[in-house]
Design a protein around this motif. Structure first.
Motif, PDB file in Angstrom:
ATOM      1  N   HIS A  28       0.821  -1.210   0.000  1.00  0.00           N
ATOM      2  CA  HIS A  28       0.000   0.000   0.000  1.00  0.00           C
ATOM      3  C   HIS A  28       0.856   1.261   0.000  1.00  0.00           C
ATOM      4  O   HIS A  28       2.083   1.223   0.162  1.00  0.00           O
ATOM      5  N   GLY A  29       0.184   2.386  -0.165  1.00  0.00           N
ATOM      6  CA  GLY A  29       0.863   3.666  -0.188  1.00  0.00           C
ATOM      7  C   GLY A  29       0.514   4.528   0.993  1.00  0.00           C
ATOM      8  O   GLY A  29       0.049   4.060   2.037  1.00  0.00           O
ATOM      9  N   TRP A  30       0.693   5.824   0.815  1.00  0.00           N
ATOM     10  CA  TRP A  30       0.469   6.826   1.845  1.00  0.00           C
ATOM     11  C   TRP A  30      -0.473   7.886   1.295  1.00  0.00           C
ATOM     12  O   TRP A  30      -0.320   8.296   0.133  1.00  0.00           O
ATOM     13  N   PRO A  31      -1.434   8.350   2.072  1.00  0.00           N
ATOM     14  CA  PRO A  31      -1.846   7.873   3.398  1.00  0.00           C
ATOM     15  C   PRO A  31      -2.942   6.828   3.255  1.00  0.00           C
ATOM     16  O   PRO A  31      -4.082   7.137   2.929  1.00  0.00           O
ATOM     17  N   ASP A  32      -2.584   5.574   3.462  1.00  0.00           N
ATOM     18  CA  ASP A  32      -3.495   4.459   3.234  1.00  0.00           C
ATOM     19  C   ASP A  32      -3.040   3.304   4.112  1.00  0.00           C
ATOM     20  O   ASP A  32      -2.149   3.466   4.955  1.00  0.00           O
ATOM     21  N   ASP A  33      -3.625   2.129   3.919  1.00  0.00           N
ATOM     22  CA  ASP A  33      -3.163   0.946   4.636  1.00  0.00           C
ATOM     23  C   ASP A  33      -3.470  -0.296   3.811  1.00  0.00           C
ATOM     24  O   ASP A  33      -3.941  -0.199   2.666  1.00  0.00           O
ATOM     25  N   ALA A  34      -3.209  -1.460   4.375  1.00  0.00           N
ATOM     26  CA  ALA A  34      -3.323  -2.707   3.623  1.00  0.00           C
ATOM     27  C   ALA A  34      -4.736  -3.001   3.142  1.00  0.00           C
ATOM     28  O   ALA A  34      -4.926  -3.741   2.174  1.00  0.00           O
ATOM     29  N   SER A  35      -5.738  -2.408   3.784  1.00  0.00           N
ATOM     30  CA  SER A  35      -7.117  -2.640   3.343  1.00  0.00           C
ATOM     31  C   SER A  35      -7.397  -2.053   1.975  1.00  0.00           C
ATOM     32  O   SER A  35      -8.437  -2.349   1.373  1.00  0.00           O
ATOM     33  N   THR A  36      -6.485  -1.237   1.465  1.00  0.00           N
ATOM     34  CA  THR A  36      -6.660  -0.650   0.136  1.00  0.00           C
ATOM     35  C   THR A  36      -6.827  -1.715  -0.942  1.00  0.00           C
ATOM     36  O   THR A  36      -7.415  -1.462  -1.985  1.00  0.00           O
ATOM     37  N   TRP A  37      -6.316  -2.929  -0.665  1.00  0.00           N
ATOM     38  CA  TRP A  37      -6.365  -4.005  -1.662  1.00  0.00           C
ATOM     39  C   TRP A  37      -7.581  -4.907  -1.517  1.00  0.00           C
ATOM     40  O   TRP A  37      -7.767  -5.821  -2.328  1.00  0.00           O
ATOM     41  N   ASP A  38      -8.412  -4.702  -0.512  1.00  0.00           N
ATOM     42  CA  ASP A  38      -9.493  -5.639  -0.226  1.00  0.00           C
ATOM     43  C   ASP A  38     -10.389  -5.912  -1.432  1.00  0.00           C
ATOM     44  O   ASP A  38     -10.743  -7.066  -1.717  1.00  0.00           O
ATOM     45  N   ASN A  39     -10.778  -4.853  -2.137  1.00  0.00           N
ATOM     46  CA  ASN A  39     -11.698  -5.036  -3.260  1.00  0.00           C
ATOM     47  C   ASN A  39     -11.007  -5.579  -4.500  1.00  0.00           C
ATOM     48  O   ASN A  39     -11.674  -6.026  -5.439  1.00  0.00           O
ATOM     49  N   VAL A  40      -9.688  -5.532  -4.517  1.00  0.00           N
ATOM     50  CA  VAL A  40      -8.925  -6.169  -5.591  1.00  0.00           C
ATOM     51  C   VAL A  40      -8.717  -7.646  -5.273  1.00  0.00           C
ATOM     52  O   VAL A  40      -8.957  -8.518  -6.116  1.00  0.00           O
ATOM     53  N   THR A  41      -8.291  -7.940  -4.045  1.00  0.00           N
ATOM     54  CA  THR A  41      -8.020  -9.341  -3.702  1.00  0.00           C
ATOM     55  C   THR A  41      -9.293 -10.177  -3.712  1.00  0.00           C
ATOM     56  O   THR A  41      -9.261 -11.367  -4.050  1.00  0.00           O
ATOM     57  N   SER A  42     -10.437  -9.586  -3.369  1.00  0.00           N
ATOM     58  CA  SER A  42     -11.690 -10.357  -3.424  1.00  0.00           C
ATOM     59  C   SER A  42     -12.002 -10.771  -4.855  1.00  0.00           C
ATOM     60  O   SER A  42     -12.581 -11.839  -5.086  1.00  0.00           O
ATOM     61  N   ARG A  43     -11.607  -9.956  -5.817  1.00  0.00           N
ATOM     62  CA  ARG A  43     -11.841 -10.270  -7.233  1.00  0.00           C
ATOM     63  C   ARG A  43     -10.788 -11.228  -7.785  1.00  0.00           C
ATOM     64  O   ARG A  43     -11.031 -11.904  -8.780  1.00  0.00           O
ATOM     65  N   LEU A  44      -9.619 -11.277  -7.135  1.00  0.00           N
ATOM     66  CA  LEU A  44      -8.553 -12.183  -7.575  1.00  0.00           C
ATOM     67  C   LEU A  44      -8.607 -13.530  -6.859  1.00  0.00           C
ATOM     68  O   LEU A  44      -7.831 -14.438  -7.196  1.00  0.00           O
ATOM     69  N   ALA A  45      -9.512 -13.659  -5.907  1.00  0.00           N
ATOM     70  CA  ALA A  45      -9.551 -14.864  -5.077  1.00  0.00           C
ATOM     71  C   ALA A  45      -9.830 -16.132  -5.882  1.00  0.00           C
ATOM     72  O   ALA A  45      -9.467 -17.239  -5.458  1.00  0.00           O
TER      73      ALA A  45
END
Length: 291
Positions: A28-45
């Protein structure tokens, strides 16, 4: 939350996807956190991918284990953190996706450990290979917060109101109304980490020579400065409404890559493509990774 302990850090991370799939590290970047990927990883699951999204040092549950450890956060030391995480997980080779700060970390990993990073995807922040040049006056205006952080009064103001400082960038860097209050409120809890202000200040001060990089990572900083191009397969996501790194900055980016390279421009998207258009980001990543 799962974590890996290194000499100085406890690195917390979110894991999803196939336990024994092809490893994909998402930074992730700034100002953000690891949850930034949640909607991407759910689609890549649905693909054969092991998806690992750590919190960078000083964010959320990634904490320093010793009071004497330097509260540094230049891209190179963050890359060393990421390598330590993958070592701790027993993962040798992998692909990396990085947004904003994470893009700089991804580039540093590809340069420092070319035998381990197979492919990389960068979102919204340009590579620094060859060394950072002084920006144009127009770009320096967009980077006002960099200069603000280099002053004593700026640092004091950020320490007094870290959430307010973070929020102004979410507001400035994307189209009006791109995020909701609940999302920002949830993410801003990661900025309550006791070292978030220190690592934020160091990251920006160090990149312009207003602070020294972490001594342990000096070798990698030198290597990045000396590197002129990369050959590993790379894609770059550019939001056409990015309020801090506008599209004209990445138009000639292909010149820095001697291998396969693609620039993906996203309509009506600002600086946070993974949050603003996760469908496209996930689809393009799946294609890029051959999933």
């Amino acid at each position: 939350m799962p974590h890996v302990d290194t000499e100085n850090l406890r690195i917390s991370f979110i894991e999803a996807g196939a336990k024994h799939g092809k490893p994909l590290l998402l930074l992730h970047g700034w100002p953000d956190d690891a949850s930034t990927w949640d909607n991407v990883t759910s689609r890549l699951a649905k693909y054969d991918l092991r998806l690992i999204a750590p919190y960078l040092r000083g964010f959320g549950g990634s904490i320093f284990r010793t009071k004497d450890a330097l509260r540094t956060a230049n891209s190179e030391i963050l890359a060393m953190d990421a390598i330590a995480l993958m070592d701790g997980l027993g993962i040798d080779t992998f692909s990396v996706v990085g947004h904003d700060w994470g893009a700089g970390v991804t580039e540093a990993m590809a340069i420092g450990w070319p035998d381990r990073v197979e492919r990389m995807a960068l979102l919204s922040s340009l590579p620094r290979m060859g060394g950072l040049k002084t920006p144009s006056f127009r770009q320096a205006q967009r980077y006002w917060y960099h200069w603000f952080m280099a002053t004593k009064r700026g640092a004091e103001a950020i320490a007094e109101n870290p959430h307010g400082f973070a929020r102004i960038h979410w507001e400035n860097w994307g189209p009006d109304g791109w995020f909701d209050e609940a999302t920002f409120d949830a993410v801003s809890q990661s900025f309550d980490n006791p070292d978030w202000v220190a690592v934020t200040l160091h990251s920006y001060q160090a990149r312009w020579g207003e602070a020294d990089v972490d001594p342990a990572s000096k070798w990698l900083e030198d290597q990045i400065r000396e590197t002129k191009s990369l050959s590993l397969p790379t894609i770059y996501f550019q939001g056409l409404e990015d309020g801090v790194n506008p599209p004209e900055l990445s138009e000639t980016l292909h010149e820095k890559f001697s291998g396969p390279f693609q620039r993906i421009a996203l309509q009506n998207v600002g600086h946070f493509p993974q949050r603003e258009d996760p469908d496209t980001v996930a689809r393009e990543l799946a294609i890029f990774l051959g999933s």
